[in-house]
Scaffold this active site. Structure first.
Site, mmCIF file in Angstrom:
data_model
loop_
_atom_site.group_PDB
_atom_site.id
_atom_site.type_symbol
_atom_site.label_atom_id
_atom_site.label_comp_id
_atom_site.label_asym_id
_atom_site.label_seq_id
_atom_site.Cartn_x
_atom_site.Cartn_y
_atom_site.Cartn_z
ATOM 1 N N TYR A 103 0.840 -1.203 0.000
ATOM 2 C CA TYR A 103 0.000 0.000 0.000
ATOM 3 C C TYR A 103 0.876 1.256 0.000
ATOM 4 O O TYR A 103 0.752 2.116 -0.873
ATOM 5 C CB TYR A 103 -0.907 -0.029 1.228
ATOM 6 C CG TYR A 103 -1.865 1.128 1.319
ATOM 7 C CD1 TYR A 103 -2.971 1.207 0.475
ATOM 8 C CD2 TYR A 103 -1.666 2.151 2.240
ATOM 9 C CE1 TYR A 103 -3.856 2.272 0.552
ATOM 10 C CE2 TYR A 103 -2.547 3.214 2.319
ATOM 11 C CZ TYR A 103 -3.643 3.276 1.482
ATOM 12 O OH TYR A 103 -4.509 4.332 1.557
ATOM 13 N N GLU A 105 4.198 1.815 -0.479
ATOM 14 C CA GLU A 105 5.144 2.038 -1.581
ATOM 15 C C GLU A 105 4.399 2.230 -2.902
ATOM 16 O O GLU A 105 4.847 2.970 -3.776
ATOM 17 C CB GLU A 105 6.130 0.873 -1.693
ATOM 18 C CG GLU A 105 7.000 0.689 -0.460
ATOM 19 C CD GLU A 105 7.925 1.870 -0.205
ATOM 20 O OE1 GLU A 105 8.750 2.182 -1.065
ATOM 21 O OE2 GLU A 105 7.801 2.492 0.851
ATOM 22 N N GLY A 106 3.262 1.544 -3.060
ATOM 23 C CA GLY A 106 2.445 1.749 -4.263
ATOM 24 C C GLY A 106 2.002 3.202 -4.353
ATOM 25 O O GLY A 106 2.071 3.829 -5.420
ATOM 26 N N ASN A 132 -6.512 9.581 8.051
ATOM 27 C CA ASN A 132 -7.710 8.750 8.303
ATOM 28 C C ASN A 132 -9.004 9.550 8.237
ATOM 29 O O ASN A 132 -9.179 10.495 8.997
ATOM 30 C CB ASN A 132 -7.660 8.157 9.710
ATOM 31 C CG ASN A 132 -6.660 7.052 9.809
ATOM 32 O OD1 ASN A 132 -5.468 7.279 9.568
ATOM 33 N ND2 ASN A 132 -7.109 5.872 10.152
ATOM 34 N N ARG A 144 -11.143 -0.097 9.534
ATOM 35 C CA ARG A 144 -10.244 0.946 10.036
ATOM 36 C C ARG A 144 -10.719 1.450 11.400
ATOM 37 O O ARG A 144 -11.838 1.201 11.822
ATOM 38 C CB ARG A 144 -10.109 2.076 9.022
ATOM 39 C CG ARG A 144 -9.098 1.710 7.963
ATOM 40 C CD ARG A 144 -9.098 2.649 6.799
ATOM 41 N NE ARG A 144 -10.226 2.410 5.907
ATOM 42 C CZ ARG A 144 -10.451 3.081 4.797
ATOM 43 N NH1 ARG A 144 -9.633 4.040 4.441
ATOM 44 N NH2 ARG A 144 -11.486 2.804 4.030
ATOM 45 N N SER A 147 -14.368 3.373 12.533
ATOM 46 C CA SER A 147 -15.555 2.529 12.362
ATOM 47 C C SER A 147 -15.449 1.284 13.249
ATOM 48 O O SER A 147 -16.442 0.834 13.825
ATOM 49 C CB SER A 147 -15.771 2.171 10.899
ATOM 50 O OG SER A 147 -14.626 1.565 10.377
ATOM 51 N N ASN A 148 -14.246 0.726 13.411
ATOM 52 C CA ASN A 148 -14.086 -0.428 14.309
ATOM 53 C C ASN A 148 -14.543 -0.076 15.721
ATOM 54 O O ASN A 148 -15.313 -0.824 16.346
ATOM 55 C CB ASN A 148 -12.607 -0.846 14.404
ATOM 56 C CG ASN A 148 -12.187 -1.699 13.229
ATOM 57 O OD1 ASN A 148 -12.990 -1.997 12.352
ATOM 58 N ND2 ASN A 148 -10.924 -2.077 13.200
ATOM 59 N N GLY A 165 -1.895 1.558 23.599
ATOM 60 C CA GLY A 165 -2.992 2.522 23.739
ATOM 61 C C GLY A 165 -2.504 3.959 23.738
ATOM 62 O O GLY A 165 -3.223 4.874 24.111
ATOM 63 N N THR A 168 -1.122 8.002 18.496
ATOM 64 C CA THR A 168 -1.904 9.185 18.114
ATOM 65 C C THR A 168 -2.094 9.161 16.599
ATOM 66 O O THR A 168 -1.255 8.622 15.875
ATOM 67 C CB THR A 168 -1.193 10.501 18.508
ATOM 68 O OG1 THR A 168 0.090 10.528 17.893
ATOM 69 C CG2 THR A 168 -1.041 10.614 20.020
HETATM 70 N N1 LIG Z 1 -10.314 6.699 3.921
HETATM 71 C C1 LIG Z 1 -9.128 7.088 4.367
HETATM 72 O O1 LIG Z 1 -8.941 7.338 5.567
HETATM 73 C C2 LIG Z 1 -7.987 7.254 3.417
HETATM 74 C C3 LIG Z 1 -6.761 7.715 3.920
HETATM 75 C C4 LIG Z 1 -5.703 7.851 3.044
HETATM 76 C C5 LIG Z 1 -5.862 7.585 1.699
HETATM 77 N N2 LIG Z 1 -7.068 7.141 1.242
HETATM 78 C C6 LIG Z 1 -7.166 6.824 -0.175
HETATM 79 O O2 LIG Z 1 -8.384 7.332 -0.709
HETATM 80 C C7 LIG Z 1 -8.919 6.406 -1.671
HETATM 81 C C8 LIG Z 1 -10.329 6.019 -1.299
HETATM 82 O O3 LIG Z 1 -10.321 5.472 0.018
HETATM 83 P P1 LIG Z 1 -11.618 4.814 0.658
HETATM 84 O O4 LIG Z 1 -11.481 4.951 2.127
HETATM 85 O O5 LIG Z 1 -12.850 5.313 -0.030
HETATM 86 O O6 LIG Z 1 -11.318 3.292 0.295
HETATM 87 P P2 LIG Z 1 -12.315 2.104 -0.081
HETATM 88 O O7 LIG Z 1 -11.555 0.830 0.128
HETATM 89 O O8 LIG Z 1 -13.619 2.293 0.588
HETATM 90 O O9 LIG Z 1 -12.540 2.377 -1.638
HETATM 91 C C9 LIG Z 1 -11.563 2.070 -2.565
HETATM 92 C C10 LIG Z 1 -12.266 1.671 -3.853
HETATM 93 O O10 LIG Z 1 -11.261 1.316 -4.810
HETATM 94 C C11 LIG Z 1 -11.782 0.255 -5.564
HETATM 95 N N3 LIG Z 1 -10.672 -0.472 -6.197
HETATM 96 C C12 LIG Z 1 -9.731 -1.242 -5.624
HETATM 97 N N4 LIG Z 1 -8.907 -1.741 -6.563
HETATM 98 C C13 LIG Z 1 -9.361 -1.276 -7.761
HETATM 99 C C14 LIG Z 1 -8.932 -1.436 -9.101
HETATM 100 N N5 LIG Z 1 -7.872 -2.199 -9.420
HETATM 101 N N6 LIG Z 1 -9.648 -0.807 -10.073
HETATM 102 C C15 LIG Z 1 -10.711 -0.031 -9.776
HETATM 103 N N7 LIG Z 1 -11.163 0.164 -8.523
HETATM 104 C C16 LIG Z 1 -10.482 -0.459 -7.532
HETATM 105 C C17 LIG Z 1 -12.534 -0.602 -4.564
HETATM 106 O O11 LIG Z 1 -13.470 -1.432 -5.233
HETATM 107 C C18 LIG Z 1 -13.200 0.464 -3.707
HETATM 108 O O12 LIG Z 1 -14.454 0.819 -4.239
HETATM 109 C C19 LIG Z 1 -7.962 5.196 -1.699
HETATM 110 O O13 LIG Z 1 -7.071 5.352 -2.776
HETATM 111 C C20 LIG Z 1 -7.206 5.321 -0.391
HETATM 112 O O14 LIG Z 1 -5.931 4.769 -0.481
HETATM 113 C C21 LIG Z 1 -8.140 6.971 2.065
#
Ligand SMILES: NC(=O)c1ccc[n+]([C@@H]2O[C@H](COP(=O)([O-])OP(=O)(O)OC[C@H]3O[C@@H](n4cnc5c(N)ncnc54)[C@H](O)[C@@H]3O)[C@@H](O)[C@H]2O)c1
Length: 183
Positions: A103, A105-106, A132, A144, A147-148, A165, A168
């Site tokens: 995650y 590094e990607g 978050n 995450r 919600s947990n 615990g 932060t």
């Molecule tokens: N929610 C957070 O707190 C948070 C924090 C940092 C970064 N992000 C980034 O924001 C973006 C959205 O986060 P989220 O919380 O809505 O995540 P989520 O897991 O609810 O949604 C991610 C969506 O990406 C889709 N997906 C996964 N692989 C795919 C692929 N190969 N092709 C097309 N769709 C694909 C999934 O089906 C899902 O609908 C993500 O890139 C996440 O890394 C979110």
């Protein structure tokens, strides 16, 4: 998205971003990537592919149709930081070979691609490093922390705390968005 499905000006397409996409659009928001550790560690190779190949495909699409493009990056690009809070000038303390690296590094590589497209092709890219988030319409099994805690509290179950615990985090509350013409 379920509440938008019947709206006449909304169209949902199912598409894996690791494959090229040919559509006419004005703006691209690349949010595609499993974001919860349970989900992104289930198939780590696909997670890296989604961020890296997905970024290339979306950038190519943006270049082809001259669309604005935004990449959802993450606070995880800082790795396990030794600076708190993290300014954008901080480059992080990262681990390329751990369980979370697919995650982290990607997303780092996706940022590299976005900024190289900006430098090489003069594209006006945007990258946001999201911390978050929580808010209405989160999935109860999202996995995450906020919600947990809420789901465990509502079910009267023991609340899971990782480590001692004393961790932060920065949290970002996203209120319910009201779309024009949608109830
Ligand atoms: N929610 C957070 O707190 C948070 C924090 C940092 C970064 N992000 C980034 O924001 C973006 C959205 O986060 P989220 O919380 O809505 O995540 P989520 O897991 O609810 O949604 C991610 C969506 O990406 C889709 N997906 C996964 N692989 C795919 C692929 N190969 N092709 C097309 N769709 C694909 C999934 O089906 C899902 O609908 C993500 O890139 C996440 O890394 C979110």
């Amino acid at each position: 998205m379920a509440h938008l499905l019947g709206h006449p000006r909304f169209e949902l397409m199912r598409h894996d971003v690791t494959f090229p996409l040919y559509v006419e659009v004005d703006e691209i928001y690349n949010l595609a990537c499993p974001a919860s550790p349970v989900h992104y560690q289930a198939d780590p190779v696909q997670t890296t592919k989604t961020s890296v190949v997905g970024a290339i495909n979306m950038l190519r699409l943006a270049k082809r149709v001259k669309a604005k493009i935004l990449q959802a990056s993450t606070s995880e690009v800082y790795g396990d930081p030794d600076v708190h809070p993290q300014p954008e000038s901080y480059w992080g303390r990262v681990n390329p070979i751990g369980f979370r690296s697919c995650y982290d590094e990607g997303k780092r590589c996706a940022e590299t691609l976005f900024f190289d497209y900006r430098r090489q092709h003069g594209m006006p890219v945007k990258v946001v490093r999201i911390f978050n988030t929580y808010g209405p319409r989160m999935h109860p099994n999202d996995g995450r922390v906020v919600s947990n805690l809420i789901v465990q509290a509502l079910r009267g179950e023991p609340i899971t705390l990782y480590g001692e615990g004393t961790y932060t985090r920065s949290f970002c509350y996203l209120p319910r968005i009201q779309y024009v013409g949608v109830k």
